[in-house]
Design an enzyme around this catalytic site. Structure first.
Site, PDB file in Angstrom:
ATOM      1  N   ASP A  10      34.013  33.666  35.614  1.00 33.57           N
ATOM      2  CA  ASP A  10      34.481  32.754  34.578  1.00 33.57           C
ATOM      3  C   ASP A  10      33.742  33.085  33.273  1.00 33.57           C
ATOM      4  O   ASP A  10      32.515  33.067  33.248  1.00 33.57           O
ATOM      5  CB  ASP A  10      34.134  31.328  35.062  1.00 33.57           C
ATOM      6  CG  ASP A  10      34.693  30.255  34.176  1.00 33.57           C
ATOM      7  OD1 ASP A  10      35.126  30.567  33.063  1.00 33.57           O
ATOM      8  OD2 ASP A  10      34.673  29.084  34.600  1.00 33.57           O
ATOM      9  N   ASP A 112      40.711  33.882  31.315  1.00 36.17           N
ATOM     10  CA  ASP A 112      39.250  34.071  31.382  1.00 36.17           C
ATOM     11  C   ASP A 112      38.651  33.812  32.760  1.00 36.17           C
ATOM     12  O   ASP A 112      37.446  33.642  32.873  1.00 36.17           O
ATOM     13  CB  ASP A 112      38.566  33.184  30.347  1.00 36.17           C
ATOM     14  CG  ASP A 112      38.689  31.715  30.706  1.00 36.17           C
ATOM     15  OD1 ASP A 112      39.695  31.340  31.332  1.00 36.17           O
ATOM     16  OD2 ASP A 112      37.786  30.946  30.355  1.00 36.17           O
ATOM     17  N   GLU A 113      39.483  33.754  33.789  1.00 39.27           N
ATOM     18  CA  GLU A 113      38.965  33.477  35.133  1.00 39.27           C
ATOM     19  C   GLU A 113      39.637  34.369  36.150  1.00 39.27           C
ATOM     20  O   GLU A 113      40.834  34.625  36.064  1.00 39.27           O
ATOM     21  CB  GLU A 113      39.285  32.039  35.557  1.00 39.27           C
ATOM     22  CG  GLU A 113      38.385  30.988  34.973  1.00 39.27           C
ATOM     23  CD  GLU A 113      38.767  29.613  35.491  1.00 39.27           C
ATOM     24  OE1 GLU A 113      39.067  29.480  36.697  1.00 39.27           O
ATOM     25  OE2 GLU A 113      38.779  28.684  34.678  1.00 39.27           O
TER      26      GLU A 113
END
Length: 414
Positions: A10, A112-113
Site C-alpha cells: 500500500d 496504489d494497492e
DNA sequence: TCTGGGGTCCTAGGACCC
DNA sequence: TCTGGGGTCCTAGGACCC
C-alpha cells in the site's frame, strides 16, 4: 499442504507522495510530505475536495474527502496541489513492474494497492526479510514509501498493512490475531464503514474482538449475509485467492459534477452526451456490449436518484445508447436544478458472439462503422480532433469522465 | 455554500406467471 | 365473484471499497 504467504502493499499517501517525489526530481526544494499539504480538485468547477493528505496535514485533523475550504479553515497556510492523474498512473505502473520481479502472482487492487502471493519465491527466507527488501527497493528506486502487511490470507495481510504508517512492515498471522487485530476499534475492520460502525455500537460491539466473539446467528439476524461475512473477517477467515489475471468488468460508467447547476434540457443533454461518448467508447474498446442502461442525477440539495432500463438487445453504439439515456432522463427528471450527472452501462456481454437481429442489422452496422472510425480518429489525433457540432460554443466538453483510464476492477470484496 | 469519480454486491418490493 | 402462494424478473436504493 502448507500455508500461502500473502503480502498487501500500500503506497503511503499515494497521490501526495507521488507528487512530492516528482517535484523533488524536477528541481523543487520543498518535500510536500513534510509540510501540511493536500492533493485537491479545482474549487471553481466544484471539484474541491481533499483527495490525499500529508502526515502533517493529517495531524492537524484534515481528512480525505473533506471540502477544501473546511481543510483550509483548519490550516490557513495549507498547500493545495491539483491532481495529475497521468503521473499517478505512471507511478502505479512503475511500482507494479518492480513488484512483479518478486512474484508473478500479483493482483492489482487499486491504483496504489496490490496483493502479492510470494509463497513460491520465498525459499528459506523469512517473509519479513523479503518485505523489508521490497520496501527498501521501492524507496531507493522509486522514491516513495510503502506499507507492507503479511499473513496467510488477503484479509489479514490488508489489516496488517494498516497497523502503523508510514514505511512499515507488519504481520498478522493467525496466532497474533488476539493481540494485534482484536483490540482495534470495530470501524477499522475491512467492510465496516460509516453506517455499519454505529449500528454495531448500538449492539454493544466496539472492538473487532467483540465482533469476533459475537454469535454469528445474532449478526445474521441484524445484517443478513453481510453479518456472517463480518464475523468471518473479525476472526481473520478469508480464503479468496490472489488473482493476477484481472476480471471482466460488470459495468462501465462515467459521471460528472457540473461546474454550475443545470436546469434546462439542452445543457443536461449535452452533459449526458459527453458522458455517453466516453463510456460507450470504453465499452467498445473492451469489446463489450451492454444490455442495461442507467442514468443518475444529484440535485442541488445533494439528493441522489437513478433510473435504468433493460434494452431489447445489447449494444455499444453511441447513438442507440444515448437515445435511451435521453428517454430515461426525461422520464424521471422533474426540472429541478442538477449538480451531477451519471451514465452507466451494465449486464455486459462480449460483442464477438452477439448477433443483432436480421431486421436492423444493416442499419446498425452503419452506425457501428461510424463509431469505429470516430474512435480511430480520436485515438490517432486526440480526443479534441473530432467534436460533435452541438458542443461547439456550448462551453461543455465534448467528452467527459474516464479520467483514470481503464483500470482493473476494484472490488469491495476481496 | 455544501461532498469526486470509478467500481462491486446485496436487498426490498412490485410485476407477472403458473 | 375477492383477497392463496411460490418462483422469477426487474428496478431503485443503499452499503462498501479505493
Amino acid at each position: 499442504m502448507g500455508n500461502r504467504i500473502i503480502m498487501h502493499i500500500d503506497v503511503n499517501s499515494a497521490y501526495l507522495s507521488w507528487e512530492a517525489v516528482w517535484r523533488l526530481q524536477h528541481g523543487g526544494e520543498i518535500d510536500l510530505r513534510e509540510i501540511p499539504s493536500v492533493i485537491g480538485g479545482h474549487e471553481e468547477s466544484r471539484h474541491g475536495i481533499v483527495l490525499a493528505k500529508s502526515i502533517p496535514a493529517k495531524k492537524i485533523g484534515i481528512q480525505t474527502g473533506e471540502v477544501l475550504w473546511q481543510a483550509r479553515s483548519k490550516c490557513p497556510d495549507l498547500t493545495v496541489i491539483h491532481p495529475n492523474y497521468e503521473l499517478y498512473m505512471q507511478c502505479s505502473e512503475a511500482l507494479m513492474e518492480l513488484l512483479r520481479r518478486y512474484s508473478p502472482l500479483l493482483e492489482r487492487y487499486s491504483v496504489d494497492e496490490c496483493f502479492l502471493d510470494v509463497t513460491g519465491s520465498l525459499g528459506k527466507r523469512p517473509p519479513v526479510d523479503l518485505a523489508l527488501e521490497i520496501s527498501r527497493r521501492v524507496r531507493e528506486e522509486l522514491g516513495f514509501t510503502v506499507n507492507i502487511g503479511i499473513s496467510y490470507n488477503k484479509l489479514l495481510a490488508k489489516m496488517a498493512s494498516e497497523l502503523e504508517k508510514p514505511n512499515k512492515v507488519h504481520t498478522i498471522f493467525p496466532r497474533e490475531i488476539p493481540e494485534k487485530l482484536w483490540p482495534l476499534p470495530v470501524k477499522e475492520l475491512f467492510m465496516v464503514g460509516r453506517r455499519t460502525g454505529p449500528k454495531l455500537h448500538r449492539l454493544n460491539i466496539f472492538t473487532i474482538g467483540q465482533l469476533a466473539k459475537a454469535d454469528p446467528r445474532f449478526l445474521t439476524e441484524h445484517f443478513k449475509s453481510f453479518g456472517k461475512m463480518l464475523w468471518r473477517y473479525a476472526n481473520g477467515i478469508d480464503d479468496s485467492p490472489v488473482n493476477p489475471w484481472g476480471t471482466v468488468p460488470k459495468g462501465i460508467g462515467n459521471s460528472l459534477t457540473t461546474p454550475y447547476d443545470v436546469d434546462n434540457k439542452r445543457e443536461a443533454f449535452l452533459f449526458l452526451l459527453s458522458l455517453t461518448e466516453t463510456a460507450a467508447s470504453r465499452l467498445r474498446r473492451a469489446g463489450l456490449m451492454a444490455r442495461v442502461v442507467s442514468v443518475s442525477i444529484r440535485r442541488k440539495d445533494l439528493s441522489f436518484s437513478s433510473h435504468q432500463r433493460r434494452l431489447f438487445s445489447p449494444t455499444n453504439i453511441t447513438e442507440v445508447l444515448f437515445k435511451n439515456i435521453k428517454t430515461l432522463f426525461l422520464e424521471f427528471w422533474g426540472k429541478e436544478p442538477l449538480r451531477h450527472f451519471g451514465v452507466a452501462f451494465s449486464e455486459l456481454c462480449n460483442d464477438q458472439f452477439y448477433q443483432v437481429s436480421v431486421f436492423d442489422e444493416e442499419r446498425l452496422s452503419r452506425k457501428k462503422a461510424l463509431d469505429l472510425s470516430i474512435d480511430g480518429i480520436r485515438g490517432r489525433y486526440g480526443n479534441t480532433s473530432l467534436v460533435r457540432g452541438s458542443f461547439i460554443n456550448s462551453g461543455i466538453p465534448p467528452l467527459s469522465g474516464g479520467i483514470m483510464e481503464d483500470y482493473p476492477a476494484m472490488r469491495s470484496q476481496l
